[in-house]
Design a protein around this motif. Structure first.
Motif, mmCIF file in Angstrom:
data_model
loop_
_atom_site.group_PDB
_atom_site.id
_atom_site.type_symbol
_atom_site.label_atom_id
_atom_site.label_comp_id
_atom_site.label_asym_id
_atom_site.label_seq_id
_atom_site.Cartn_x
_atom_site.Cartn_y
_atom_site.Cartn_z
ATOM 1 N N SER A 1 6.025 10.193 -34.915
ATOM 2 C CA SER A 1 6.042 11.651 -34.818
ATOM 3 C C SER A 1 6.004 12.225 -36.230
ATOM 4 O O SER A 1 6.559 11.642 -37.152
ATOM 5 C CB SER A 1 7.305 12.111 -34.092
ATOM 6 O OG SER A 1 8.437 11.639 -34.775
ATOM 7 N N PRO A 2 5.312 13.365 -36.401
ATOM 8 C CA PRO A 2 5.110 13.931 -37.738
ATOM 9 C C PRO A 2 6.425 14.138 -38.498
ATOM 10 O O PRO A 2 6.526 13.836 -39.667
ATOM 11 C CB PRO A 2 4.433 15.270 -37.465
ATOM 12 C CG PRO A 2 3.847 15.147 -36.115
ATOM 13 C CD PRO A 2 4.683 14.158 -35.352
ATOM 14 N N GLU A 3 7.461 14.618 -37.779
ATOM 15 C CA GLU A 3 8.710 14.952 -38.481
ATOM 16 C C GLU A 3 9.478 13.711 -38.938
ATOM 17 O O GLU A 3 10.350 13.797 -39.776
ATOM 18 C CB GLU A 3 9.603 15.847 -37.610
ATOM 19 C CG GLU A 3 10.148 15.194 -36.367
ATOM 20 C CD GLU A 3 9.155 15.275 -35.208
ATOM 21 O OE1 GLU A 3 9.593 15.044 -34.071
ATOM 22 O OE2 GLU A 3 7.962 15.566 -35.432
ATOM 23 N N SER A 4 9.115 12.546 -38.397
ATOM 24 C CA SER A 4 9.868 11.351 -38.776
ATOM 25 C C SER A 4 9.357 10.756 -40.083
ATOM 26 O O SER A 4 9.990 9.901 -40.664
ATOM 27 C CB SER A 4 9.805 10.296 -37.673
ATOM 28 O OG SER A 4 8.515 9.732 -37.621
ATOM 29 N N ALA A 5 8.211 11.215 -40.537
ATOM 30 C CA ALA A 5 7.626 10.600 -41.732
ATOM 31 C C ALA A 5 7.712 11.514 -42.946
ATOM 32 O O ALA A 5 6.810 11.616 -43.743
ATOM 33 C CB ALA A 5 6.179 10.212 -41.450
ATOM 34 N N ASP A 6 8.859 12.173 -43.077
ATOM 35 C CA ASP A 6 8.979 13.150 -44.154
ATOM 36 C C ASP A 6 9.321 12.537 -45.513
ATOM 37 O O ASP A 6 9.347 13.213 -46.517
ATOM 38 C CB ASP A 6 10.030 14.200 -43.790
ATOM 39 C CG ASP A 6 11.378 13.579 -43.521
ATOM 40 O OD1 ASP A 6 12.385 14.283 -43.599
ATOM 41 O OD2 ASP A 6 11.422 12.364 -43.229
ATOM 42 N N SER A 7 9.607 11.237 -45.538
ATOM 43 C CA SER A 7 9.966 10.654 -46.826
ATOM 44 C C SER A 7 8.715 10.194 -47.549
ATOM 45 O O SER A 7 7.718 9.831 -46.947
ATOM 46 C CB SER A 7 10.918 9.484 -46.642
ATOM 47 O OG SER A 7 10.208 8.333 -46.298
ATOM 48 N N ASN A 8 8.774 10.244 -48.851
ATOM 49 C CA ASN A 8 7.593 9.967 -49.644
ATOM 50 C C ASN A 8 7.751 8.667 -50.409
ATOM 51 O O ASN A 8 8.760 8.428 -51.022
ATOM 52 C CB ASN A 8 7.366 11.119 -50.611
ATOM 53 C CG ASN A 8 5.896 11.255 -50.966
ATOM 54 O OD1 ASN A 8 5.188 10.261 -51.026
ATOM 55 N ND2 ASN A 8 5.458 12.469 -51.190
ATOM 56 N N LEU A 9 6.697 7.847 -50.384
ATOM 57 C CA LEU A 9 6.731 6.576 -51.081
ATOM 58 C C LEU A 9 6.902 6.790 -52.580
ATOM 59 O O LEU A 9 7.688 6.124 -53.238
ATOM 60 C CB LEU A 9 5.427 5.827 -50.800
ATOM 61 C CG LEU A 9 5.436 4.318 -50.769
ATOM 62 C CD1 LEU A 9 4.148 3.814 -50.170
ATOM 63 C CD2 LEU A 9 5.624 3.719 -52.136
ATOM 64 N N ALA A 10 6.141 7.693 -53.133
ATOM 65 C CA ALA A 10 6.152 7.884 -54.583
ATOM 66 C C ALA A 10 7.142 8.964 -55.011
ATOM 67 O O ALA A 10 6.865 9.769 -55.881
ATOM 68 C CB ALA A 10 4.754 8.216 -55.079
ATOM 69 N N ALA A 11 8.293 8.952 -54.403
ATOM 70 C CA ALA A 11 9.446 9.823 -54.706
ATOM 71 C C ALA A 11 9.087 11.261 -55.038
ATOM 72 O O ALA A 11 8.442 11.552 -56.009
ATOM 73 C CB ALA A 11 10.302 9.256 -55.809
ATOM 74 N N GLY B 1 10.383 5.916 -57.281
ATOM 75 C CA GLY B 1 10.476 5.280 -55.985
ATOM 76 C C GLY B 1 10.762 3.805 -56.201
ATOM 77 O O GLY B 1 10.425 3.251 -57.245
ATOM 78 N N VAL B 2 11.389 3.153 -55.237
ATOM 79 C CA VAL B 2 11.641 1.723 -55.384
ATOM 80 C C VAL B 2 11.464 1.038 -54.031
ATOM 81 O O VAL B 2 11.965 1.505 -53.013
ATOM 82 C CB VAL B 2 13.034 1.457 -56.012
ATOM 83 C CG1 VAL B 2 14.149 2.079 -55.199
ATOM 84 C CG2 VAL B 2 13.285 -0.031 -56.218
ATOM 85 N N VAL B 3 10.683 -0.035 -54.024
ATOM 86 C CA VAL B 3 10.397 -0.779 -52.800
ATOM 87 C C VAL B 3 10.933 -2.199 -52.972
ATOM 88 O O VAL B 3 10.634 -2.853 -53.972
ATOM 89 C CB VAL B 3 8.868 -0.861 -52.548
ATOM 90 C CG1 VAL B 3 8.565 -1.685 -51.287
ATOM 91 C CG2 VAL B 3 8.253 0.526 -52.439
ATOM 92 N N ALA B 4 11.715 -2.663 -52.019
ATOM 93 C CA ALA B 4 12.168 -4.057 -52.024
ATOM 94 C C ALA B 4 11.097 -4.893 -51.327
ATOM 95 O O ALA B 4 10.753 -4.641 -50.175
ATOM 96 C CB ALA B 4 13.499 -4.193 -51.293
#
Ligand code: C2E
Ligand code: MG
Ligand code: MG
Ligand code: MG
Length: 289
Positions: A279-289, A234-237
């Motif tokens: 909404s639950p479906e909008s948060a499907d991406s994961n911080l830690a890849a 994962g990469v955070v700017a």
């Protein structure tokens, strides 16, 4: 040291060292008192998905509410807390408080979203034996699942330390994610990636600041995201302050960012509201890849 200094050198008295020792002793006493009185608070800064700004995590950041001097930022006391060793009990409080807070968010919303809470850990804490047990205890006591926790360490904290590397391996074995904070500013950035179980790179603000007007800076930021993507990290700017930066980062392949443009550090309750509003479906991406 004084005994190594040659004759005629005034090495027995170094006013700067003396001042620092006094300063640390005084500040150390104040920090102890503040811990007893409960004058520390955590604020949380959202980590968001690009380009839509959905919150995928929050970083815990300590603040000292001083009865006379008001709110004191961490850069003004963390270095002294590290030198005096007070960072060990203070850092333990941060870890417990962050886990407890995040468990509260989870309790309010149910476990349908994949956000994580992240906690900054100092070199001194990481090198303390039994640190991983402390992390396990914070998870156990709060009820926060290990997969919801990320710890942030700097390259410098890990560099050349077997104790730190061992702690990180134990922490990773618990299922806790590890981020390299201020990535690019410390020692040996690239070699480290082979030796420690990192899952996220947090690209330091100084590599983000000038991407919109410097080709050289943009080239470096692009190389960093391509490194992270190639290694499946994962990469955070960090420190994204404008819409133009956010747009450009997205074009470069960054999927996550943190900065005043999206959100400033805020009280825990506000992060809870942010998470609840998504909404639950909008948060499907994961911080830690
Ligand atoms: P960090 O871990 O790199 O945290 C990011 C810092 O950048 C935070 O400063 C945050 O408020 C600031 N920041 C975020 N977005 C922006 C932006 O767009 N522009 C600018 N100018 N700044 C931005 P903060 O809260 O003052 O913390 C400073 C440092 O103190 C942290 O850097 C971290 O190294 C340390 N720190 C904070 N809390 C803790 C803690 O609980 N334990 C330890 N050991 N260190 C901590
Ligand atoms: Mg950090
Ligand atoms: Mg950072
Ligand atoms: Mg920093």
């Amino acid at each position: 040291a004084a005994k190594d200094a040659g004759k005629g050198q005034y090495a027995t008295y170094d006013p700067e060292l003396d001042e620092r020792a006094n300063y640390d002793a005084q500040l150390g006493a104040e920090l102890r008192l503040a811990m007893d009185r409960g004058d520390f608070r955590l604020v949380f800064q959202p980590v968001v998905r690009l380009p839509d700004g959905v919150t995928v995590g929050a970083e815990a950041l300590i603040r000292w509410h001083h009865p006379q001097r008001g709110v004191i930022p961490p850069d003004e006391f963390i270095p002294a807390a590290e030198r005096t060793g007070l960072i060990v009990p203070l850092g333990a409080w941060v870890l417990d408080e962050a886990c407890r807070t995040a468990a509260g968010w989870l309790h309010e919303q149910g476990a349908t979203r994949s956000w994580m809470v992240s906690v900054n850990i100092s070199a001194r804490q990481l090198r303390e034996s039994g640190f991983a047990r402390r992390v396990a205890a914070a998870l156990h006591t709060s009820g926060l699942p290990a997969a919801r926790l990320m710890i942030e360490v700097t390259e410098t904290a890990v560099f050349d330390s077997r104790a730190a590397t061992e702690s990180l391996n134990e922490i990773a074995a618990l299922g806790v994610a590890i981020a390299l904070d201020d990535f690019g500013t410390g020692h040996s950035s690239l070699g480290l990636l082979r030796n420690i179980p990192v899952s996220v790179l947090k690209v330091d603000k100084s590599f983000i600041d000038h991407i919109t007007h410097s080709t050289a800076e943009a080239t470096i930021a692009t190389a960093m995201v391509s490194l992270a993507n190639g290694l499946d990290l994962g990469v955070v700017a960090e420190g994204v302050e404008s819409a133009a930066q956010a747009r450009q980062l997205h074009l470069m392949g960054y999927r996550l960012s943190q900065g005043y443009h999206f959100a400033r550090p805020m009280p825990a309750a506000e992060v809870g509201e942010l998470l609840a509003a998504q909404s639950p479906e909008s948060a499907d991406s994961n911080l830690a890849a």
